[in-house]
Design an enzyme around this catalytic site. Structure first.
Site, short mmCIF file in Angstrom:
data_model
loop_
_atom_site.label_atom_id
_atom_site.label_comp_id
_atom_site.label_asym_id
_atom_site.label_seq_id
_atom_site.Cartn_x
_atom_site.Cartn_y
_atom_site.Cartn_z
N ILE A 156 -114.95 47.25 94.74
CA ILE A 156 -114.34 46.39 93.73
C ILE A 156 -112.93 46.87 93.42
CG2 ILE A 156 -114.50 45.56 91.36
CD1 ILE A 156 -117.59 45.98 91.65
N ASP A 175 -109.79 58.45 91.59
CA ASP A 175 -111.14 58.46 92.15
C ASP A 175 -111.28 59.71 93.00
OD1 ASP A 175 -113.55 58.16 93.52
OD2 ASP A 175 -113.36 55.98 93.61
N THR A 231 -114.95 45.95 83.54
CA THR A 231 -115.95 45.12 84.21
C THR A 231 -116.99 46.00 84.90
OG1 THR A 231 -114.49 44.97 86.14
CG2 THR A 231 -114.44 43.14 84.58
N ALA A 232 -117.08 47.26 84.47
CA ALA A 232 -118.01 48.21 85.09
C ALA A 232 -119.24 48.40 84.21
CB ALA A 232 -117.29 49.54 85.36
N ARG A 233 -119.25 49.45 83.38
CA ARG A 233 -120.39 49.75 82.53
C ARG A 233 -119.92 50.03 81.10
NH1 ARG A 233 -122.99 47.54 85.75
NH2 ARG A 233 -124.83 48.27 86.91
N ASP A 257 -116.55 43.18 79.72
CA ASP A 257 -117.62 42.39 80.34
C ASP A 257 -118.95 43.13 80.33
OD1 ASP A 257 -118.60 40.09 81.86
OD2 ASP A 257 -118.75 41.48 83.54
N GLU A 262 -127.11 45.99 75.80
CA GLU A 262 -127.09 44.59 76.22
C GLU A 262 -128.48 43.98 76.10
OE1 GLU A 262 -125.43 44.36 80.15
OE2 GLU A 262 -123.48 45.09 79.53
N HIS A 281 -121.34 40.17 80.61
CA HIS A 281 -121.68 40.91 81.82
C HIS A 281 -121.98 39.95 82.98
CE1 HIS A 281 -123.35 45.06 83.23
NE2 HIS A 281 -122.62 44.46 84.16
N ILE A 282 -121.06 39.03 83.18
CA ILE A 282 -121.23 38.02 84.25
C ILE A 282 -120.18 38.16 85.34
CG2 ILE A 282 -122.53 36.30 82.96
CD1 ILE A 282 -118.72 36.19 83.34
N GLY A 283 -119.38 39.23 85.29
CA GLY A 283 -118.32 39.39 86.27
C GLY A 283 -118.81 39.35 87.70
#
Length: 316
Positions: A156, A175, A231-233, A257, A262, A281-283
């Site tokens: 991603i 990273d 958009t991860a966690r 997201d 949740e 959380h729909i990414g």
């Protein structure tokens, strides 16, 4: 005499038809959209599944113990932090994921949120509906020449990097596990990234090392007015610290997201913060990725079940 089919439990209410076509030799049991641990334990005790395909909820040791013939837990997606991997290993249960299956969908959603923040899409829409015309006073953020900082550079993050490069941005990434970097993307330390990035986008897994990595200390390093997109966690962010940073202007906009708990409980503080954009959380869920994730999860189940049993060296 009818021979019953082995059961696959799906922690959700549906699978793509293409995935179901791969699993015709199994009975598929759906747990519903928001199954609790108790719900899943009862279903495991009743149906004794050989596999669980995980869409929603967490898979705990208790759930595993309720399914004595369980051999594989297959994630409908890439994030396996919702599975107790230590408990699975102790029970000789294979844990599988589908990395990259939703990469395009998540990358697109990340950029949707970045652009919505930078271009003030939501506040301008609200103002227009209230009868205002802000053409003479509004100035959006131009991304060309700005710095995009990516925390995590898997499938991603690499896509997000390439799009940032196409926008003419200076793209840097932190990273420690990345072996290669896309063209135009440069390696950075975490501190340097936070200090220099105009847009920070999170694309790393949730581990003990990354949990609450966005906190008061790391936010204090950020360039004033930065945009933060997750958009991860949800567990990557300490919510109270981010709230303070949004209030004092360290972070100008955040787009979230995913959330620590949740579904997001209502009322929730994020609902009342004007410079936060929310999505449920729909990414990673698009028309195409739904098929990719489903078929990958099903294929992983079939792959593991085709292998001889390794538990205590006993073959079936």
């Amino acid at each position: 005499m009818t021979v019953s089919q082995p059961v696959i439990l799906v922690t959700g209410s549906d699978l793509a038809q293409e995935a179901l076509d791969l699993l015709t030799n199994f009975e598929i049991i759906y747990a519903g959209r928001q199954p609790s641990e108790d719900d899943l334990c009862l279903l495991c005790e009743k149906h004794d599944p050989v596999a669980i395909i995980v869409r929603y909820g967490k898979i705990t040791a208790r759930i595993m113990d309720a399914a004595p013939h369980l051999r594989v837990i297959s994630k409908h997606g890439s994030g396996i932090d919702v599975i107790d991997q230590k408990a699975a290993a102790e029970r000789h249960i294979s844990v599988q994921s589908a990395p990259g299956a939703n990469a395009a969908a998540v990358a697109e959603h990340a950029w949707t949120m970045i652009l919505a923040c930078a271009k003030s899409v939501l506040p301008l829409d609200r103002r227009m509906r209230q009868g205002h015309w802000d053409k003479s006073t509004h100035k959006s953020v131009e991304l060309e020449g700005r710095t995009l900082g990516l925390i995590g550079l898997g499938a991603i993050g690499a896509r997000v990097a390439r799009i940032g490069n196409a926008f003419g941005m200076n793209v840097i990434a932190y990273d420690p596990f990345a072996k290669t970097f896309p063209d135009g993307c440069h390696s950075s330390s975490l501190d340097a990234l936070l200090q220099n990035a105009d847009v920070i986008s999170l694309h790393c897994p949730l581990t003990e090392d990354t949990r609450k990595m966005i906190n008061s200390d790391t936010l204090a390093l950020c360039k004033k007015g930065a945009i933060l997109v997750n958009t991860a966690r949800g567990g990557l962010i300490e919510d109270d610290d981010l709230l303070r940073s949004l209030d004092n202007g360290t972070i100008s906009w955040a787009a979230l997201d995913s959330f620590t708990i949740e579904p997001l409980t209502a009322p929730h503080v994020w609902q009342y913060v004007d410079n936060v954009i929310l999505s449920p959380h729909i990414g990673g869920v698009s028309d195409t990725s739904f098929v990719k994730m489903g078929t990958a999860a099903a294929s992983n189940v079939l792959k593991v079940l085709a292998e001889p049993l390794k538990n205590e060296g006993v073959l079936p």
